[in-house]
Design an enzyme around this catalytic site. Sequence first.
Site, PDB file in Angstrom:
ATOM      1  CG  HIS A   1      -1.994  -1.051   1.178  1.00 58.83           C
ATOM      2  ND1 HIS A   1      -3.151  -0.915   0.440  1.00 58.83           N
ATOM      3  CD2 HIS A   1      -2.067  -2.274   1.770  1.00 58.83           C
ATOM      4  CE1 HIS A   1      -3.898  -1.994   0.595  1.00 58.83           C
ATOM      5  NE2 HIS A   1      -3.256  -2.852   1.384  1.00 58.83           N
TER       6      HIS A   1
ATOM      7  CG  ASP B   1      -3.308  -4.270   5.153  1.00 55.38           C
ATOM      8  OD1 ASP B   1      -2.419  -3.391   5.210  1.00 55.38           O
ATOM      9  OD2 ASP B   1      -4.401  -4.081   4.593  1.00 55.38           O
ATOM     10  CD  GLU B   2      -5.657  -5.949   1.508  1.00 50.77           C
ATOM     11  OE1 GLU B   2      -6.771  -6.456   1.287  1.00 50.77           O
ATOM     12  OE2 GLU B   2      -5.417  -4.735   1.335  1.00 50.77           O
ATOM     13  CB  VAL B   3       2.795  -7.778   1.857  1.00 52.17           C
ATOM     14  CG1 VAL B   3       4.105  -7.580   1.110  1.00 52.17           C
ATOM     15  CG2 VAL B   3       2.711  -6.849   3.068  1.00 52.17           C
TER      16      VAL B   3
ATOM     17  CD  GLU C   1      -3.317  -9.227   6.367  1.00 51.44           C
ATOM     18  OE1 GLU C   1      -3.920  -8.929   5.329  1.00 51.44           O
ATOM     19  OE2 GLU C   1      -3.483  -8.610   7.446  1.00 51.44           O
TER      20      GLU C   1
END
EC number: 3.2.1.52
Length: 556
Positions: free
Chosen positions: A294, A354-356, A407
Site C-alpha cells: 500500500h 496487510d495485503e503484501v 497478517e
Amino acid sequence: MELCGLGLPRPPMLLALLLATLLAAMLALLTQVALVVQVAEAARAPSVSAKPGPALWPLPLLVKMTPNLLHLAPENFYISHSPNSTAGPSCTLLEEAFRRYHGYIFGFYKWHHEPAEFQAKTQVQQLLVSITLQSECDAFPNISSDESYTLLVKEPVAVLKANRVWGALRGLETFSQLVYQDSYGTFTINESTIIDSPRFSHRGILIDTSRHYLPVKIILKTLDAMAFNKFNVLHWHIVDDQSFPYQSITFPELSNKGSYSLSHVYTPNDVRMVIEYARLRGIRVLPEFDTPGHTLSWGKGQKDLLTPCYSRQNKLDSFGPINPTLNTTYSFLTTFFKEISEVFPDQFIHLGGDEVEFKCWESNPKIQDFMRQKGFGTDFKKLESFYIQKVLDIIATINKGSIVWQEVFDDKAKLAPGTIVEVWKDSAYPEELSRVTASGFPVILSAPWYLDLISYGQDWRKYYKVEPLDFGGTQKQKQLFIGGEACLWGEYVDATNLTPRLWPRASAVGERLWSSKDVRDMDDAYDRLTRHRCRMVERGIAAQPLYAGYCNHENM
C-alpha cells in the site's frame, strides 16, 4: 339464428371483458401482498417518533431513574467546577466542554417562554463537576485513560464526579442526553443516579484519507459525532497507494509528488488542529502509515524506496512494495517515523502490514539474491517478517508502541510483547482472536464492523448483535481483548457521504464496545437509537434514518 336487439356482447368483446376482470383481480391480489409485506416490515421495525423522554446512547453501566421530574431554565442553568475539584477555571478542556454542552442542551431548540403555572416547578440550576484525582487537563488521552464517572441528578444542584477529565467528558455527554423537552417545551430531566465506565478501553473509528481526501472540517465533524457516541480513538489511515496527503516536514516531496494535488494535503497546522480538537473531546488520534505494501504513492516522492518489478523478459515494468533489502530504506524509515512520533502524541503508531503482494519481490533478481544470502529460500513471508522486525525495532527506539494488521502475526513476524494485533478478516475471526490472545498479544477487532460494505435496510442490527468476547479462550485471553473499531474505507466515500454512511450505523458498534454484555434488547435499542439519531441531527450530524419516522426538531 341471429339474436337481434338483446345487446349481448360479441365473442371478442366477451374475451376483453374477461381479461379486464382477471387483470383487476390480479392487481388487487398484488396490492394485498404488498400490504402484507409492508405490515410485516413495520412489525419488525416499527415506525418510531421522537417521543419525549431521555434516550441514553450508549447505555450506561447502571441507571436508576425516578419518575420525579425536574426542570431546567436555559437562562438560569450553569455548568461549573465543584469547589473541591482538582480542576478549576484554568482547565481549558473542561471550560470549553461546559460551553459546548450548554449549547447542546439548549442551543438547538427554540427557547420556550413557559406559562406561569410552570415557572414554579422544581428546577436544577447547576451541574457541578468534580475531578477527584489528578485532573490531566493538559494531557493527551491514552489507552489506559480513566473514563469512569458518577452522575447524581437532583434539585437544585446535580453533581458529576470523575477521577479524571476524561470521565467528566463522558458524563457531560450523558447529562446532555438526559435532558429533553416535554409537550409544553419545558426542558425536563428525571431525578437520576448513574454509575458508568466503558467495557473496553479502545473504541475506534477508522477513516481513510488516501482514496479520497477528506477536508479537515469533515474530520472535525466526525470527532464531534464520535464524542456523542463515546468513541475514543480516531484511527487515521492517512496515506495509501492512491495518494500521500500527509505533508512531511522532513520529506516534503512525499506529499508534493504523492498527493492528488497541492491543495489536497494535511499541513502541520491541519494535523495539530485535528489532534487538539480530538484531545478536547477525550479522543486519541492513532496514525497509520501502512507498509511495506500500500505504498505506491510513497515512491513518487522518495527515490529507490519501492521494489522494481520485472516482466518475464526481465524488463522493468512497474514498482511494488517497499524494498526490504536496502539500508537506505531503513535510514529513511527511521527519520520518517521519528518525525511521526513527534507530530502525533499518541503512544502507539499503526504500522499496517496487510495485503503484501509477493509477486514483485519474486520477479526481482536482487531480491532473490538477498533471500539466498539470508537463508530464506523461496519463503517470502520470511522476507516480509524480516522487514517488519526492522520497522518494529525502529518504533521501539522512539519509545512508541506498535499496532499491526493480523497478517503480520499470521506470517510469523517476531512481535515484541505488548504489540497490538488488529483482526480484520471476517472469515473465522473468532478463531483468529483465540490464536492471537493464546500467543499473549493484545487484540482489537474490526472484522465484523466494516461499514464500507453497505447493504439496504437496517444493517446496524448485525453490527449490534456481535459479541466481541465470543471466542474460545481462557479468562486471561479474554482480558487481552482491549476493544474494536468501525472501519469506513474510502474507495466510495468522500466528504459528500462519509457522515450518513457512518452514523448511526457506527453508533451500534459504539454501544457494543461501551455498554455491558447484557445490553442486548433489540427493541429497546431501536427505540433509543432512533431518538439518538434525531439528537445527532439536531447537533449538526447528517445521520441517516434507521427506518420510517420523524424527528421533533424538523418543524422548528
